[in-house]
Design a protein around this motif. Structure first.
Motif, PDB file in Angstrom:
ATOM      1  N   ASN A 131       0.973  -1.596  -0.245  1.00 16.44           N
ATOM      2  CA  ASN A 131      -0.674   0.053  -0.239  1.00 16.44           C
ATOM      3  C   ASN A 131       0.790   1.315  -0.169  1.00 16.44           C
ATOM      4  OD1 ASN A 131       0.538  -0.950   3.023  1.00 16.44           O
ATOM      5  ND2 ASN A 131      -1.127   0.001   3.337  1.00 16.44           N
ATOM      6  N   GLU A 181       9.289 -16.397   4.171  1.00 17.06           N
ATOM      7  CA  GLU A 181       9.272 -17.498   5.152  1.00 17.06           C
ATOM      8  C   GLU A 181      10.016 -17.694   5.683  1.00 17.06           C
ATOM      9  OE1 GLU A 181       6.886 -20.963   3.545  1.00 17.06           O
ATOM     10  OE2 GLU A 181       4.876 -19.509   4.262  1.00 17.06           O
ATOM     11  N   PHE A 214       4.448   5.346  16.605  1.00 22.98           N
ATOM     12  CA  PHE A 214       3.256   4.570  16.248  1.00 22.98           C
ATOM     13  C   PHE A 214       4.267   2.941  16.164  1.00 22.98           C
ATOM     14  CE2 PHE A 214       1.863   3.044  12.478  1.00 22.98           C
ATOM     15  CZ  PHE A 214       0.225   3.822  12.161  1.00 22.98           C
TER      16      PHE A 214
HETATM   17  P1  NAD Z   1       0.422  -9.355   3.685  1.00 18.41           P
HETATM   18  O1  NAD Z   1       0.639  -9.847   4.825  1.00 18.41           O
HETATM   19  O2  NAD Z   1      -0.077 -10.014   2.333  1.00 18.41           O
HETATM   20  O3  NAD Z   1       2.019  -9.463   3.027  1.00 18.41           O
HETATM   21  C1  NAD Z   1       2.923  -8.885   3.557  1.00 18.41           C
HETATM   22  C2  NAD Z   1       4.198  -9.482   3.357  1.00 18.41           C
HETATM   23  O4  NAD Z   1       4.348 -10.360   4.050  1.00 18.41           O
HETATM   24  C3  NAD Z   1       4.587  -9.703   1.350  1.00 18.41           C
HETATM   25  O5  NAD Z   1       5.562  -9.146   1.368  1.00 18.41           O
HETATM   26  C4  NAD Z   1       3.651 -11.284   1.600  1.00 18.41           C
HETATM   27  O6  NAD Z   1       5.317 -11.656   0.352  1.00 18.41           O
HETATM   28  C5  NAD Z   1       4.689 -11.242   2.447  1.00 18.41           C
HETATM   29  N1  NAD Z   1       4.267 -12.760   3.390  1.00 18.41           N
HETATM   30  C6  NAD Z   1       3.156 -13.277   2.798  1.00 18.41           C
HETATM   31  N2  NAD Z   1       3.210 -14.243   3.947  1.00 18.41           N
HETATM   32  C7  NAD Z   1       4.008 -14.398   4.208  1.00 18.41           C
HETATM   33  C8  NAD Z   1       4.805 -15.605   5.717  1.00 18.41           C
HETATM   34  N3  NAD Z   1       4.054 -16.611   5.794  1.00 18.41           N
HETATM   35  N4  NAD Z   1       6.025 -15.768   5.981  1.00 18.41           N
HETATM   36  C9  NAD Z   1       6.719 -14.580   6.037  1.00 18.41           C
HETATM   37  N5  NAD Z   1       6.519 -13.175   5.042  1.00 18.41           N
HETATM   38  C10 NAD Z   1       4.834 -13.914   3.994  1.00 18.41           C
HETATM   39  O7  NAD Z   1      -0.368  -7.964   3.754  1.00 18.41           O
HETATM   40  P2  NAD Z   1      -0.594  -6.510   2.481  1.00 18.41           P
HETATM   41  O8  NAD Z   1      -2.067  -7.449   1.460  1.00 18.41           O
HETATM   42  O9  NAD Z   1       0.725  -6.688   1.414  1.00 18.41           O
HETATM   43  O10 NAD Z   1      -0.248  -5.491   3.112  1.00 18.41           O
HETATM   44  C11 NAD Z   1      -1.893  -5.112   3.765  1.00 18.41           C
HETATM   45  C12 NAD Z   1      -2.136  -5.123   5.208  1.00 18.41           C
HETATM   46  O11 NAD Z   1      -1.002  -4.556   5.707  1.00 18.41           O
HETATM   47  C13 NAD Z   1      -3.090  -4.681   5.445  1.00 18.41           C
HETATM   48  O12 NAD Z   1      -3.779  -5.103   6.915  1.00 18.41           O
HETATM   49  C14 NAD Z   1      -2.925  -3.735   5.870  1.00 18.41           C
HETATM   50  O13 NAD Z   1      -3.173  -2.973   7.774  1.00 18.41           O
HETATM   51  C15 NAD Z   1      -1.502  -3.701   7.164  1.00 18.41           C
HETATM   52  N6  NAD Z   1      -0.588  -2.817   7.064  1.00 18.41           N
HETATM   53  C16 NAD Z   1      -0.268  -1.992   8.837  1.00 18.41           C
HETATM   54  C17 NAD Z   1       0.357  -1.137   8.839  1.00 18.41           C
HETATM   55  C18 NAD Z   1       0.819  -0.706  10.517  1.00 18.41           C
HETATM   56  O14 NAD Z   1       1.742   0.194  10.563  1.00 18.41           O
HETATM   57  N7  NAD Z   1       0.013  -1.051  11.385  1.00 18.41           N
HETATM   58  C19 NAD Z   1       0.991  -0.599   7.463  1.00 18.41           C
HETATM   59  C20 NAD Z   1       0.696  -0.904   6.623  1.00 18.41           C
HETATM   60  C21 NAD Z   1      -0.536  -2.090   6.124  1.00 18.41           C
END
Ligand code: NAD
Length: 473
Positions: free
Chosen positions: A151, A210, A445
């Motif tokens: 995002n 992973e 944050f």
């Molecule tokens: P996601 O969890 O699908 O993916 C995030 C990352 O994790 C990607 O790079 C993905 O390849 C990786 N990933 C997927 N499975 C994994 C595993 N088993 N082990 C290690 N890495 C793995 O998230 P998204 O859809 O890219 O992002 C949207 C989400 O992120 C929303 O829920 C949003 O609220 C959250 N978000 C949180 C913050 C915050 O600061 N709290 C900021 C931005 C987004």
């Protein structure tokens, strides 16, 4: 050289080598090819970790002053390439160039690099009573893994890597498979200013994430993404007892108190909810409005929202873009359809144009909706805001707190003291008053409940990228 050519040269600098695996990345607004990203796997991850381990000791030994100077030089490099980076980000992520979007995000990258360079972290004398002299220091962790979402791909990468580098660590970055080009090109530019090997992007899929989370040479994982993936990372990092900072999903509530001025808050409410077309972790996703001013707030918000232009990001007039990917589009469409089917009232939008190319979902406001409706209870992560009517503050607080995540929240009122009283009752990592979602590199944050743990930004953020060490004597 014109900007487009520069954009092309950055994209070709990160393209896969001749004969190596590559993947076309498509623009979510048009379906056009933005560029080709390398497809890395565990072998590339091992090579990146080995390079990081080799480069890190000299970087740690260089000291805070030299590392801060390098971060300042990295900020200069980002600024020198700002327009090309913004164009790549806009085409790959979908967010427009203007408004709080691509140019703003690249600007935030430079600002965060500078602020992180300028944040002091002195050893702390914990006890000094003549008999005991104990100091708290922070040593580098070693090699840090940074796993990010799609995002705000550039800004969140900087949030992860700037404090890690500043504290003397090397970093291996695993970007989202949806937005690898943004992160590859940003890091290419930052690498102009820091020693080779310290910072590498491994543009692979979930299996790389992973492997990174389980790898014995990785001392800490900085993760931003969904709560479900955060839980998977806790599990895969357990055997190596890694440190973790988890910035996970949210479903932020905003509470409008009965004394608020609907016309004065409409713009703030809109951008709190619709920044980045709603694809923001700490965006306002559930709006609770007191019954006395419910209709007036609905009206003011609809009037503001209906004139905000959405469209292809490279067109300068637009400030809202498409959803970044099909899966996200389908989540938003499903939740809005469920809300409509339940009898909720559509104030605006809710009617995507099936013939329009790209993953555009119109700005949508839904009133008279039940708190248990999935559009309220689930993180919609898109341009659809449910507006719930309440009659007592206790009821609004209970509904705001009634879910298992707590990233941000907001209270809207003409009486700051009354707003602060309500803020103190909300189970969220940050509560804004008469605003929602603004972040600042000096202000910590982080999330409450299942929105994660650990803090980013400011001196607290630096501490999370070091290993505390007491020197006693
Ligand atoms: P996601 O969890 O699908 O993916 C995030 C990352 O994790 C990607 O790079 C993905 O390849 C990786 N990933 C997927 N499975 C994994 C595993 N088993 N082990 C290690 N890495 C793995 O998230 P998204 O859809 O890219 O992002 C949207 C989400 O992120 C929303 O829920 C949003 O609220 C959250 N978000 C949180 C913050 C915050 O600061 N709290 C900021 C931005 C987004």
């Amino acid at each position: 050289m014109d900007t487009l050519q520069n954009t092309d040269s950055l994209l070709s600098a990160v393209a896969p080598a001749e004969g190596a695996a590559g993947r076309e990345i498509l623009d979510p607004a048009t379906g056009e090819v933005v560029g080709v990203a390398p497809v890395a796997g565990v072998a590339e991850l091992e090579a990146a970790i080995a390079a990081a381990e080799a480069a890190q000791p000299a970087w740690a030994a260089a000291g805070h002053e030299a590392r801060s100077a390098a971060l300042l030089a990295a900020a200069d490099a980002v600024e020198a390439h700002a327009e090309e980076l913004a164009r790549i980000l806009s085409r790959e992520q979908g967010k427009p160039l203007n408004g709080p979007n691509a140019r703003f995000e690249v600007g935030a990258c430079a600002a965060w690099l500078r602020a992180t360079a300028a944040t002091p972290l002195e050893p702390e004398v914990v006890v000094d009573d003549g008999e005991t002299h104990a100091e708290l220091h922070y040593r580098p962790i070693g090699v840090v893994g940074a796993i990010g979402p799609w995002n705000w791909p550039m800004m969140i990468t900087v949030w992860q890597i700037a404090p890690a580098l500043r504290m003397g660590n090397a970093v291996v970055v695993k970007p989202s498979e949806y937005t690898p080009l943004s992160v590859l090109t940003l890091v290419k530019v930052i690498n102009e200013a820091i020693p080779a090997g310290l910072l590498t992007v491994v543009a692979g899929g979930r299996e790389v994430g992973e492997a990174l989370s389980a790898h014995p040479a990785i001392g800490k994982v900085m993760f931003t993404g969904s709560t479900a993936t955060g839980k998977a990372i806790i599990r895969s990092s357990a055997d190596t007892v890694k440190r973790l900072t988890l910035e996970l999903g949210g479903n932020d509530a905003g509470i409008v108190l009965p004394d608020a001025d609907p016309a004065a808050i409409a713009e703030g409410l809109f951008w709190g909810a619709f920044i980045n077309t709603g694809q923001t972790c700490a965006a306002l996703k559930r709006l609770y409005v007191h019954e006395d001013i419910y209709d007036a707030v609905c009206e003011a918000l609809t009037a503001y929202a209906s004139q905000v232009p959405m469209g292809v990001g490279l067109e300068e007039a637009n400030v809202l873009g498409p959803l970044q990917n099909k899966a996200q589009y389908e989540i938003v469409a499903r939740l809005v359809e469920a809300a409509k089917a339940s009898g909720a009232r559509v104030l605006l939008g809710g009617n995507p144009d099936a013939d329009q190319p790209g993953y555009f979902y119109p700005t949508t406001l839904i009133a008279d909706i039940d708190n248990a409706n999935p559009l309220v209870a689930e993180e919609q992560f898109g341009p659809a805001l449910p507006i719930i009517k309440y009659s007592s503050i206790d009821e609004a607080v209970e509904q705001a707190n009634g879910i298992d995540v707590g990233l941000g929240a907001s209270v809207w009122s003409s009486d700051k003291a009354a707003a602060r009283d309500v803020a103190a009752r909300l189970e969220a990592g940050t509560v804004w008053i008469n605003a929602h979602g603004a972040v600042d590199p000096r202000v910590p944050f982080g999330g409450a409940k299942q929105s994660g743990y650990g803090l980013e930004f400011g001196v607290e953020g630096l501490k999370h990228l070091g290993v505390p060490q007491i020197i006693n004597g």
